[in-house]
Enzyme design. Structure first.
Site, PDB file in Angstrom:
ATOM      1  N   SER A   1       5.897   3.306   1.281  1.00  0.00           N
ATOM      2  CA  SER A   1       4.678   2.908   1.990  1.00  0.00           C
ATOM      3  C   SER A   1       4.872   3.060   3.490  1.00  0.00           C
ATOM      4  O   SER A   1       6.005   3.027   3.992  1.00  0.00           O
ATOM      5  CB  SER A   1       4.342   1.445   1.668  1.00  0.00           C
ATOM      6  OG  SER A   1       3.329   0.949   2.517  1.00  0.00           O
TER       7      SER A   1
ATOM      8  N   TYR B   1       7.020  -7.182   0.157  1.00  0.00           N
ATOM      9  CA  TYR B   1       6.626  -5.817  -0.186  1.00  0.00           C
ATOM     10  C   TYR B   1       7.211  -4.805   0.789  1.00  0.00           C
ATOM     11  O   TYR B   1       7.773  -3.781   0.382  1.00  0.00           O
ATOM     12  CB  TYR B   1       5.104  -5.737  -0.195  1.00  0.00           C
ATOM     13  CG  TYR B   1       4.521  -4.382  -0.513  1.00  0.00           C
ATOM     14  CD1 TYR B   1       4.449  -3.925  -1.820  1.00  0.00           C
ATOM     15  CD2 TYR B   1       4.012  -3.573   0.503  1.00  0.00           C
ATOM     16  CE1 TYR B   1       3.886  -2.695  -2.120  1.00  0.00           C
ATOM     17  CE2 TYR B   1       3.450  -2.342   0.217  1.00  0.00           C
ATOM     18  CZ  TYR B   1       3.384  -1.903  -1.094  1.00  0.00           C
ATOM     19  OH  TYR B   1       2.826  -0.684  -1.379  1.00  0.00           O
TER      20      TYR B   1
END
Length: 296
Positions: free
Chosen positions: A187, A200
Site C-alpha cells: 500500500s 495496517y
C-alpha cells in the site's frame, strides 16, 4: 471523477461489496485482453493463478482480468461473510474465461494460519495441477491509536496481512517452475505512513521488505516476486474500517483528487504476471496511487 462517496458504514470485517454505494468497478469496456496469460500451445491452457481475497475489490478485478487474459483462476474468500460476493465473482469468471482455461474455483478459508494456506494450495494443485501466479491480496485494517493496541487484534492483522503471504509462498513454490510469478499487495501507506492505520501500515511495510527479500532468494530459480502498492481504492475494506465522514472525503488527498476503482489497479497485476511484459522485473513495487510521489 469526483472525490468522496456517499456516507456508509459496515460494522464487521471483512466488508462486503454487494451492499456498497456505488458498487466498485471490477471491469471496463476499455480493457482489451490480448492473451497475456496464455502458455505455449503444448500446455493447451493458460496460466494457473491463485488470488487471495478474490471475491471483491481489487481481488475481484484481478481475477476478472486474469480470466479474460486466458488464465485458470482460483480465489479465496471468507465463508459466511463473503459468500454472496464470492458466488458473484465465480459467475463472472465463468462468463469471462477463455475456452482453453479450466473452470474457475473458489475456496473458503482463513489464511491467517499455516495449515489453511497449505490446504488452499493443495486444493488449487488438485484442481489445476500447478500454480503459475500467486497473488496475495487478502487484507484487513482498523483505525487505531497506539494506546488502543491489543495483542490479539495486532496478531490477527499480521496473520491476515503478512503471515498468509509467507505461508502461501512457502507451499505454492513447491508447485511453481521457472517463469512463475508471485505478486504481493502492499500500500501507499507503507511509504507515506498513516496516522490512523498504525497496524495496517506496519504490515504493509513488512510486505515491501518481504517482497524484496524473497525476490533475491528466488531470482536464481527464475521465479519473479513483485508487488503493487495502491493508493486509495474504493473497496469493501474502506467501508468496513473508515467512518462515514472519512468516506465522504475518501481519495481527495491524492494529487488526482479521487480514489481509484479496482479496475484501474488490476492491470498492474496483469503486467507483473505476464512474463513477456515484465520478465526483467523482480523485487519491484508498482505504484497506482493517483500521483503521490513516494520515491520507492
Amino acid at each position: 471523477m469526483a472525490s468522496g462517496f456517499p456516507p456508509q458504514k459496515q460494522e464487521t470485517q471483512p466488508g462486503v461489496q454487494h451492499v456498497m454505494d456505488p458498487t466498485p468497478q471490477f471491469s471496463s469496456p476499455n480493457y482489451k485482453p490480448s492473451n497475456k496469460l496464455h502458455l505455449p500451445l503444448k500446455f493447451l491452457a493458460g496460466k494457473v493463478a491463485l488470488v487471495t481475497g478474490g471475491d471483491s475489490g481489487i481481488g475481484r478485478a484481478v481475477c476478472h482480468c486474469y480470466a479474460l487474459e486466458g488464465a485458470s483462476v482460483a480465489f479465496t474468500y471468507v465463508k459466511g461473510r463473503e459468500d454472496k460476493d464470492a458466488d458473484e465473482t465465480l459467475r463472472l469468471l465463468h462468463e469471462a474465461k477463455t475456452k482453453e482455461a479450466k473452470e474457475p474455483i473458489m475456496i473458503a478459508t482463513d489464511l491467517g494460519f499455516e495449515e489453511n494456506c497449505k490446504r488452499t494450495v493443495d486444493e488449487v494443485v488438485n484442481a489445476f495441477g500447478r500454480i503459475d501466479v500467486l497473488v496475495n491480496c487478502a487484507a484487513e485494517q482498523h483505525e487505531v491509536s497506539i494506546d488502543e493496541i491489543e495483542e490479539a487484534r495486532l496478531e490477527r492483522v499480521f496473520r491476515t496481512n503478512v503471515f498468509s503471504q509467507f505461508f502461501l509462498a512457502k507451499y505454492a513454490l513447491k508447485h511453481m517452475k521457472e517463469g512463475s510469478s508471485i505478486i504481493n499487495t502492499t500500500s501507499v501507506v507503507a511509504y507515506a505512513g498513516s496516522s490512523s492505520l498504525l497496524e495496517y501500515a506496519s504490515t504493509k511495510g513488512a510486505i515491501v521488505s518481504f517482497t524484496r527479500a524473497l525476490a533475491l532468494q528466488l531470482a536464481s530459480k527464475g521465479i519473479r516476486v513483485n508487488g503493487v502498492a495502491p493508493g486509495p481504492v474504493w473497496t469493501p475494506l474502506i467501508t468496513a474500517s473508515f467512518s462515514e465522514e472519512a468516506i465522504k472525503q475518501f481519495g481527495s488527498e491524492t494529487p488526482m483528487k479521487r480514489a481509484a476503482q479496482p479496475v484501474e489497479v488490476a492491470p498492474s497485476y496483469v503486467f507483473l504476471a505476464c512474463e513477456h511484459c515484465s520478465s526483467y522485473y523482480t523485487g519491484q513495487i508498482l505504484h497506482p496511487n493517483g500521483g503521490s510521489i513516494v520515491n520507492a
